[in-house]
Write a protein that holds these residues in place. Structure first.
Motif, PDB file in Angstrom:
ATOM      1  N   GLU A   1       0.807  -1.226   0.000  1.00 55.87           N
ATOM      2  CA  GLU A   1       0.000   0.000   0.000  1.00 55.87           C
ATOM      3  C   GLU A   1       0.838   1.273   0.000  1.00 55.87           C
ATOM      4  OE1 GLU A   1      -3.663   0.728   0.357  1.00 55.87           O
ATOM      5  OE2 GLU A   1      -3.362  -1.049  -0.874  1.00 55.87           O
ATOM      6  N   ARG A   2       2.138   1.157   0.085  1.00 55.83           N
ATOM      7  CA  ARG A   2       2.971   2.330   0.373  1.00 55.83           C
ATOM      8  C   ARG A   2       2.958   3.377  -0.740  1.00 55.83           C
ATOM      9  NH1 ARG A   2       7.890  -1.162   3.175  1.00 55.83           N
ATOM     10  NH2 ARG A   2       6.694  -1.698   5.061  1.00 55.83           N
ATOM     11  N   THR A   3       3.048   2.970  -1.986  1.00 60.09           N
ATOM     12  CA  THR A   3       3.037   3.951  -3.073  1.00 60.09           C
ATOM     13  C   THR A   3       1.697   4.669  -3.139  1.00 60.09           C
ATOM     14  OG1 THR A   3       4.666   2.709  -4.376  1.00 60.09           O
ATOM     15  CG2 THR A   3       3.287   4.293  -5.566  1.00 60.09           C
ATOM     16  N   LEU A   4       0.608   3.916  -3.053  1.00 65.20           N
ATOM     17  CA  LEU A   4      -0.716   4.535  -3.104  1.00 65.20           C
ATOM     18  C   LEU A   4      -0.972   5.395  -1.864  1.00 65.20           C
ATOM     19  CD1 LEU A   4      -2.922   1.696  -4.617  1.00 65.20           C
ATOM     20  CD2 LEU A   4      -2.468   3.953  -5.605  1.00 65.20           C
ATOM     21  N   PHE A   5      -0.492   4.963  -0.721  1.00 62.57           N
ATOM     22  CA  PHE A   5      -0.615   5.783   0.491  1.00 62.57           C
ATOM     23  C   PHE A   5       0.021   7.156   0.261  1.00 62.57           C
ATOM     24  CE2 PHE A   5       1.269   7.265   4.513  1.00 62.57           C
ATOM     25  CZ  PHE A   5       0.139   7.362   5.306  1.00 62.57           C
ATOM     26  N   SER A   6       1.192   7.176  -0.352  1.00 60.49           N
ATOM     27  CA  SER A   6       1.856   8.443  -0.643  1.00 60.49           C
ATOM     28  C   SER A   6       0.991   9.326  -1.522  1.00 60.49           C
ATOM     29  CB  SER A   6       3.208   8.192  -1.325  1.00 60.49           C
ATOM     30  OG  SER A   6       4.062   7.438  -0.509  1.00 60.49           O
ATOM     31  N   HIS A   7       0.440   8.755  -2.597  1.00 60.40           N
ATOM     32  CA  HIS A   7      -0.402   9.539  -3.497  1.00 60.40           C
ATOM     33  C   HIS A   7      -1.625  10.096  -2.776  1.00 60.40           C
ATOM     34  CE1 HIS A   7       2.072   8.548  -6.817  1.00 60.40           C
ATOM     35  NE2 HIS A   7       1.640   7.315  -6.996  1.00 60.40           N
ATOM     36  N   ARG A   8      -2.231   9.271  -1.944  1.00 61.20           N
ATOM     37  CA  ARG A   8      -3.448   9.706  -1.228  1.00 61.20           C
ATOM     38  C   ARG A   8      -3.135  10.833  -0.258  1.00 61.20           C
ATOM     39  NH1 ARG A   8      -4.409   3.328  -0.259  1.00 61.20           N
ATOM     40  NH2 ARG A   8      -5.394   2.860  -2.271  1.00 61.20           N
ATOM     41  N   VAL A   9      -2.057  10.694   0.471  1.00 60.56           N
ATOM     42  CA  VAL A   9      -1.685  11.731   1.435  1.00 60.56           C
ATOM     43  C   VAL A   9      -1.336  13.030   0.706  1.00 60.56           C
ATOM     44  CG1 VAL A   9       0.024  12.408   3.166  1.00 60.56           C
ATOM     45  CG2 VAL A   9      -0.958  10.107   3.212  1.00 60.56           C
ATOM     46  N   ILE A  10      -0.614  12.922  -0.398  1.00 59.93           N
ATOM     47  CA  ILE A  10      -0.249  14.119  -1.164  1.00 59.93           C
ATOM     48  C   ILE A  10      -1.495  14.828  -1.684  1.00 59.93           C
ATOM     49  CG2 ILE A  10       0.840  14.899  -3.311  1.00 59.93           C
ATOM     50  CD1 ILE A  10       3.005  12.700  -2.755  1.00 59.93           C
ATOM     51  N   LEU A  11      -2.440  14.078  -2.222  1.00 60.40           N
ATOM     52  CA  LEU A  11      -3.681  14.686  -2.697  1.00 60.40           C
ATOM     53  C   LEU A  11      -4.433  15.369  -1.554  1.00 60.40           C
ATOM     54  CD1 LEU A  11      -5.213  12.136  -5.247  1.00 60.40           C
ATOM     55  CD2 LEU A  11      -4.412  14.450  -5.715  1.00 60.40           C
ATOM     56  N   HIS A  12      -4.492  14.705  -0.408  1.00 54.30           N
ATOM     57  CA  HIS A  12      -5.199  15.280   0.736  1.00 54.30           C
ATOM     58  C   HIS A  12      -4.496  16.547   1.223  1.00 54.30           C
ATOM     59  CE1 HIS A  12      -8.326  14.989   3.703  1.00 54.30           C
ATOM     60  NE2 HIS A  12      -7.461  15.091   4.696  1.00 54.30           N
ATOM     61  N   GLY A  13      -3.184  16.530   1.170  1.00 54.66           N
ATOM     62  CA  GLY A  13      -2.432  17.713   1.569  1.00 54.66           C
ATOM     63  C   GLY A  13      -2.640  18.881   0.623  1.00 54.66           C
ATOM     64  N   ARG A  14      -2.794  18.579  -0.650  1.00 47.82           N
ATOM     65  CA  ARG A  14      -3.023  19.643  -1.630  1.00 47.82           C
ATOM     66  C   ARG A  14      -4.438  20.204  -1.547  1.00 47.82           C
ATOM     67  NH1 ARG A  14      -0.310  16.574  -6.892  1.00 47.82           N
ATOM     68  NH2 ARG A  14       1.858  17.128  -6.441  1.00 47.82           N
ATOM     69  N   ARG A  15      -5.405  19.336  -1.282  1.00 44.06           N
ATOM     70  CA  ARG A  15      -6.803  19.739  -1.402  1.00 44.06           C
ATOM     71  C   ARG A  15      -7.476  20.128  -0.094  1.00 44.06           C
ATOM     72  NH1 ARG A  15      -8.938  15.026  -5.644  1.00 44.06           N
ATOM     73  NH2 ARG A  15      -7.397  15.439  -7.284  1.00 44.06           N
ATOM     74  N   VAL A  16      -7.055  19.524   1.011  1.00 44.38           N
ATOM     75  CA  VAL A  16      -7.761  19.742   2.283  1.00 44.38           C
ATOM     76  C   VAL A  16      -6.808  20.164   3.393  1.00 44.38           C
ATOM     77  CG1 VAL A  16      -9.238  18.708   4.054  1.00 44.38           C
ATOM     78  CG2 VAL A  16      -9.563  18.093   1.634  1.00 44.38           C
ATOM     79  N   CYS A  17      -5.829  19.350   3.682  1.00 45.26           N
ATOM     80  CA  CYS A  17      -4.921  19.600   4.808  1.00 45.26           C
ATOM     81  C   CYS A  17      -3.746  20.460   4.346  1.00 45.26           C
ATOM     82  CB  CYS A  17      -4.444  18.282   5.418  1.00 45.26           C
ATOM     83  SG  CYS A  17      -3.649  18.473   7.021  1.00 45.26           S
ATOM     84  N   THR A  18      -4.065  21.669   3.920  1.00 46.71           N
ATOM     85  CA  THR A  18      -3.072  22.563   3.350  1.00 46.71           C
ATOM     86  C   THR A  18      -2.156  23.129   4.429  1.00 46.71           C
ATOM     87  OG1 THR A  18      -4.719  24.317   3.496  1.00 46.71           O
ATOM     88  CG2 THR A  18      -4.510  23.187   1.383  1.00 46.71           C
ATOM     89  N   ALA A  19      -1.031  23.684   3.987  1.00 47.35           N
ATOM     90  CA  ALA A  19      -0.056  24.205   4.949  1.00 47.35           C
ATOM     91  C   ALA A  19      -0.649  25.337   5.770  1.00 47.35           C
ATOM     92  CB  ALA A  19       1.192  24.659   4.211  1.00 47.35           C
ATOM     93  N   ARG A  20      -1.379  26.216   5.095  1.00 49.37           N
ATOM     94  CA  ARG A  20      -2.043  27.315   5.780  1.00 49.37           C
ATOM     95  C   ARG A  20      -3.559  27.100   5.725  1.00 49.37           C
ATOM     96  NH1 ARG A  20       1.158  32.724   3.520  1.00 49.37           N
ATOM     97  NH2 ARG A  20       3.256  32.114   4.226  1.00 49.37           N
ATOM     98  N   SER A  21      -4.210  27.372   6.801  1.00 50.50           N
ATOM     99  CA  SER A  21      -5.673  27.272   6.889  1.00 50.50           C
ATOM    100  C   SER A  21      -6.223  25.925   6.435  1.00 50.50           C
ATOM    101  CB  SER A  21      -6.317  28.396   6.057  1.00 50.50           C
ATOM    102  OG  SER A  21      -5.881  29.656   6.492  1.00 50.50           O
ATOM    103  N   PRO A  22      -5.782  24.825   7.055  1.00 48.22           N
ATOM    104  CA  PRO A  22      -6.344  23.509   6.696  1.00 48.22           C
ATOM    105  C   PRO A  22      -7.844  23.489   6.932  1.00 48.22           C
ATOM    106  CG  PRO A  22      -5.125  23.391   8.760  1.00 48.22           C
ATOM    107  CD  PRO A  22      -4.823  24.728   8.169  1.00 48.22           C
ATOM    108  N   ARG A  23      -8.565  22.816   6.041  1.00 47.59           N
ATOM    109  CA  ARG A  23     -10.020  22.796   6.114  1.00 47.59           C
ATOM    110  C   ARG A  23     -10.480  21.598   6.958  1.00 47.59           C
ATOM    111  NH1 ARG A  23      -8.988  24.166   0.771  1.00 47.59           N
ATOM    112  NH2 ARG A  23      -9.678  22.166  -0.079  1.00 47.59           N
ATOM    113  N   CYS A  24     -10.272  21.693   8.248  1.00 46.34           N
ATOM    114  CA  CYS A  24     -10.572  20.571   9.139  1.00 46.34           C
ATOM    115  C   CYS A  24     -12.051  20.193   9.114  1.00 46.34           C
ATOM    116  CB  CYS A  24     -10.140  20.912  10.562  1.00 46.34           C
ATOM    117  SG  CYS A  24      -8.354  21.167  10.757  1.00 46.34           S
ATOM    118  N   GLY A  25     -12.938  21.166   8.908  1.00 47.57           N
ATOM    119  CA  GLY A  25     -14.357  20.878   8.879  1.00 47.57           C
ATOM    120  C   GLY A  25     -14.781  20.015   7.711  1.00 47.57           C
ATOM    121  N   GLU A  26     -13.939  19.923   6.669  1.00 51.97           N
ATOM    122  CA  GLU A  26     -14.230  19.113   5.487  1.00 51.97           C
ATOM    123  C   GLU A  26     -13.433  17.811   5.466  1.00 51.97           C
ATOM    124  OE1 GLU A  26     -13.573  21.468   1.976  1.00 51.97           O
ATOM    125  OE2 GLU A  26     -14.157  23.305   3.018  1.00 51.97           O
TER     126      GLU A  26
END
Length: 218
Positions: free
Chosen positions: A174-199
């Motif tokens: 699962e390691r390669t796909l885990f990386s892709h999923r985390v990266i997507l989540h970091g780009r779209r929701v858990c951003t460096a500034r103002s993470p959208r925790c409510g979503e």
């Protein structure tokens, strides 16, 4: 309200797999050489911009030998829109020369071999291995680092140490796909500034969440 316990890595992976079922490498490529080139070019820019210039590059330089023999100015002109064209062109030509001289013109799959190529560090090597050779590995970029810390999956400060912590928690397949999923989540929701925790689908298990979701949010 923030919690003090770490999230469970496999629960994180399962939820992100459901949230991003099509997660994949967002660089366009057809073979290991193309992915190595695209990943080298992706430093300090976006995958989308890289995908705009690589079709011409791949057409002009289909083999390692073509990069080895390329005129630096020609390569720089093609990749100029990405920035850092002088250093990146040097890496591409050096990559071609090393592949021809040491690896018969073929991209190797071992990390220790890939990291002999100019401009290729461990992160790039793991991207190539995981996506071109189907040899799973966790790629620790800024997004994976940030989310690993926020979720309590690792408190390490170096990419290699974070990789080791995550490897101990995520099954190898699962390691390669885990990386892709985390990266997507970091780009779209858990951003460096103002993470959208409510979503965030991880809000109720994330010790850093400022707005945990509840059943009423569903």
């Amino acid at each position: 309200m923030a919690r003090n316990t770490a999230a469970d890595a496999q629960e994180v992976n399962a939820r992100l797999a459901e949230e991003y079922p099509d997660a994949r490498c967002e660089l366009d490529f057809e073979n290991p050489l193309q992915l190595t080139v695209a990943t080298l070019l992706s430093a300090q820019t976006t995958d989308e911009r890289v995908n705009q210039v690589t079709p011409e590059l791949f057409r002009r330089y289909p083999t390692a030998a073509d990069y080895a023999q390329a005129r630096r100015g020609d390569v720089e002109e093609i990749i100029r829109p990405l920035g850092f064209q002088r250093s990146k062109a040097g890496h591409l030509i050096g990559m071609g020369e090393t592949l021809v001289a040491q690896f018969g013109g073929e991209v190797p799959c071992a990390v220790e071999d890939l990291t002999q190529l100019p401009g290729v560090g461990r992160k790039t090597a793991l991207v190539v291995r995981g996506n071109a050779f189907d040899l799973p590995g966790i790629t620790v970029d800024t997004h994976v680092t940030r989310l690993s810390h926020r979720l309590g999956l690792s408190d390490a400060s170096t990419p290699l140490a974070i990789e080791r912590d995550l490897n101990a928690q995520i099954p190898e397949a699962e390691r390669t796909l885990f990386s892709h999923r985390v990266i997507l989540h970091g780009r779209r929701v858990c951003t460096a500034r103002s993470p959208r925790c409510g979503e965030c689908v991880l809000a109720d298990i994330c010790p850093s969440s400022t707005n945990p979701r509840t059943d009423a949010d569903e």
